[in-house]
Design a protein around this motif. Structure first.
Motif, PDB file in Angstrom:
ATOM      1  N   VAL A  94     -22.645 103.398  -9.215  1.00 33.77           N
ATOM      2  CA  VAL A  94     -21.255 103.637  -9.122  1.00 33.77           C
ATOM      3  C   VAL A  94     -20.388 102.759  -8.271  1.00 33.77           C
ATOM      4  N   ALA A  95     -21.079 102.610  -7.203  1.00 28.60           N
ATOM      5  CA  ALA A  95     -20.661 101.694  -6.052  1.00 28.60           C
ATOM      6  C   ALA A  95     -20.191 100.170  -6.675  1.00 28.60           C
ATOM      7  N   THR A  96     -21.479  99.759  -7.006  1.00 33.57           N
ATOM      8  CA  THR A  96     -21.279  98.046  -7.543  1.00 33.57           C
ATOM      9  C   THR A  96     -20.559  98.410  -9.015  1.00 33.57           C
ATOM     10  N   LEU A 151     -17.671  99.706  -9.372  1.00 33.09           N
ATOM     11  CA  LEU A 151     -16.426  99.598  -9.201  1.00 33.09           C
ATOM     12  C   LEU A 151     -16.061  98.143  -8.618  1.00 33.09           C
ATOM     13  N   ASP A 201     -26.282 101.544  -5.412  1.00 31.41           N
ATOM     14  CA  ASP A 201     -25.932 102.665  -6.589  1.00 31.41           C
ATOM     15  C   ASP A 201     -25.082 101.927  -7.635  1.00 31.41           C
ATOM     16  N   LEU A 232     -18.966 103.061 -17.038  1.00 23.12           N
ATOM     17  CA  LEU A 232     -18.044 102.633 -15.762  1.00 23.12           C
ATOM     18  C   LEU A 232     -17.049 101.600 -16.086  1.00 23.12           C
TER      19      LEU A 232
END
Lengths: 293, 304
Positions: A116-118, A120, A114, A235
């Motif tokens: 967003v997870a990566t 971060l 994903d 992000l």
């Protein structure tokens, strides 16, 4: 009679697609087209504004910056990730490589994770002074990496975004190229070897020309995909510093949802849509030609 | 080029098991170089993920330790419990967001399978005027970057009163040009003779679809399901645009809020634990269904 029955059945089978196309594609685009000719602001009734939004956009420095920011990220990403992808595909296509599946899975894993997870993770990689890249730099004795302001320096921020995108997408293009290389019949390659061609010649004279349509497809696909990316920018930099990485998708999002300049944003969206359409229809045209041949 | 994706993968079997004897040293050198390229690239791909997983188990103050330590000094598996259960975001937990994501992605995948098979069959096995034009318009329109249609789509979803609902996250994506196209590629491989024979025997069109087509679409079903699930699970811009109340947050939306505003949290080990949890479902799905997924990508690129 049979023809009639078949026709009716065909209509029923594809009716969900027709409905969807009308409700979630044609109607929205027409609606946005209408609003793009108005001065609509959130919470107010709109009045007809003709081409005002379109002409204003052409002289809006923020819009210019958005187009430039988008283009520079797209160019970096395409140049690096397509070359890398082709290289990895050529290597993976070599039948002597052992444990092919394991390599293939590792190459494609970033694609299925994903944003967003990566994202971060990459935020923490790019932190100045204490970030993971800085720490790798210290271990390697490159102290200069320490003070690099990856996401807050206007010159570097597009590169930071591009690195994240390259990490995330290259595997996908590699899989496309790999499939293309494997689709070339083995006997053609065999024949060229019998005729004394070396690996270099086999690649440039046979594999590469046979892959041209696929390559064009991948180039177009990577162009529109990268142009449309919202997540990595949102992000990593949020469009900053000072708007340096405010790409087209971010420009639209901010104008519509943050500032409420809905008519103006709709017009920018129409420009963006037209630009993207030119490219995606090239891509689907290529698929169509391949399909018919 | 007309042969299809359902062809067994054995056609791609190694063409020659052993390298030719002549020029062996040169070719061994080449092979070593190739392994080095692979090693470098997979390291690039996997290092951020490995770092994420390892940080998820660390004490908060150890996450940004210099030099990078790959095996945590002390193990803190409770980070995962914290990430899942600790209420943040106005009392909601990350576990609730995961449940939302699971519902949305599962329903999207199921609906997309049913509808794509139907529509794909219509495109693959019937002739009608405008078929090609519609098929390619449909595909072209969904190859578009999503962000270029997000405002128009928002206008429609808003007027249907579907903003801030899970249905609003599902409905626009139950038919996509990609899924229809992939289904069509698979269904075209089913011999038309079966269909004609059934017609001559007097079977109705619906019976033909249910009894002949559907049972033969196994590979198409898994491929469309895995592609739709991954697509839906990883969506971010759309939930961000239409979801305002945190009851309806999906996992990526919850994750993105970790480092922002009122929920600001610099416990990076919890960030990484939450991220690790969020990538597990798509990763597991992909690892189990790697072949169908890759076949789908290949069908997308028009190869086979």
């Amino acid at each position: 009679m049979l023809r009639n029955r078949e026709l009716r059945a065909a209509l029923i089978f594809i009716s969900p697609a027709i409905l969807f196309f009308l409700v979630f594609w044609a109607a929205p685009v027409l609606l946005a087209l209408y609003y793009s000719f108005t001065d609509w602001q959130v919470g107010q009734t709109e009045t007809w504004a003709g081409l005002a939004n379109y002409t204003k956009l052409l002289s809006d420095p923020q819009f210019h910056t958005a187009v430039l920011a988008s283009m520079s990220i797209v160019l970096i990403v395409m140049a690096v990730s397509l070359v890398l992808a082709l290289g990895v595909a050529i290597v993976l296509a070599d039948p002597r490589i052992q444990a092919g599946r394991l390599w293939r899975v590792s190459v494609i894993v970033p694609v299925v994770t994903d944003w967003v997870a990566t994202g971060l993770v990459f935020q923490l990689f790019f932190l100045p002074n204490q970030g993971v890249l800085a720490s790798f730099g210290q271990s390697l004795g490159i102290d200069a990496l320490n003070s690099v302001r990856w996401t807050t320096d206007a010159g570097l921020a597009p590169w930071a975004i591009a690195i994240f995108v390259i990490w995330k997408q290259t595997g996908l293009y590699a899989i496309f190229f790999l499939a293309g290389l494997k689709g070339i019949p083995g006997d053609i390659i065999e024949a060229s070897k019998v005729d004394g061609a070396n690996a270099w010649q086999t690649f440039w004279r046979i594999r590469w020309p046979m892959m041209t349509p696929l390559t064009v497809f991948v180039v177009v696909l990577s162009f529109v995909t990268t142009l449309g990316l919202f997540e990595p920018v949102y992000l990593l930099t949020g469009g900053g510093p000072a708007g340096a990485t405010r790409t087209l998708p971010l420009f639209l999002f901010e104008n519509f949802f943050t500032f409420g300049n809905s008519g103006y944003a709709s017009a920018a969206g129409i420009y963006f849509l037209l630009l993207s359409l030119m490219f995606t229809f090239t891509a689907s045209r290529i698929l169509k030609d391949r399909d018919e041949s | 080029m007309t042969s299809l994706a359902t062809r067994p993968p054995s056609t791609a079997a190694p063409r020659r098991a052993k390298p030719r004897r002549s020029g062996r040293t040169g070719s061994n050198l080449g092979l070593t170089a190739k392994y080095l390229v692979l090693l470098a690239f997979t390291a690039f791909s996997l290092v951020p993920l490995a770092w994420m997983v390892s940080s998820a188990f660390k004490a908060p103050q150890d996450v940004l330790e210099v030099p990078v330590r790959w095996i945590p000094k002390q193990w803190h598996p409770e980070n995962f419990v914290k990430a899942l259960m600790e209420p943040r975001f106005t009392g909601h937990t990350f576990l609730e967001f995961l449940i939302n994501s699971t519902i949305v992605a599962t329903v999207t995948a199921l609906a997309s399978v049913v509808l794509s098979i139907m529509v794909g069959y219509g495109f693959a096995k019937f002739r009608f005027r405008g078929r090609e034009a519609f098929m390619w318009t449909l595909l072209g329109s969904t190859l578009l970057p999503f962000s270029s249609v997000v405002i128009p789509l928002y206008l429609v979803i808003d007027s249907l009163a579907l903003t801030d609902t899970l249905a609003g996250l599902i409905i626009p994506f139950v038919i996509t040009g990609q899924a229809v196209f992939v289904a069509r590629q698979f269904i075209r491989a089913i011999p038309t003779a079966y269909i004609e024979a059934a017609r001559i025997d007097g079977a109705s069109e619906w019976v033909i679809f249910r009894r002949i087509i559907v049972p033969l679409t196994g590979p198409a079903v898994t491929t469309v399901a895995v592609m739709s699930f991954l697509f839906s699970w990883n969506q971010f811009l759309w939930p961000l645009v239409i979801t305002s109340s945190q009851e309806g947050f999906t996992a990526p939306l919850g994750l993105s809020m970790l480092g922002m505003g009122s929920t600001f949290n610099t416990d990076y080990s919890v960030w990484m634990a939450a991220s690790t949890i969020a990538i597990i479902p798509p990763l597991v799905f992909f690892l189990i269904l790697e072949r169908p997924y890759l076949r789908g990508l290949e069908a997308m690129a028009g190869i086979k």
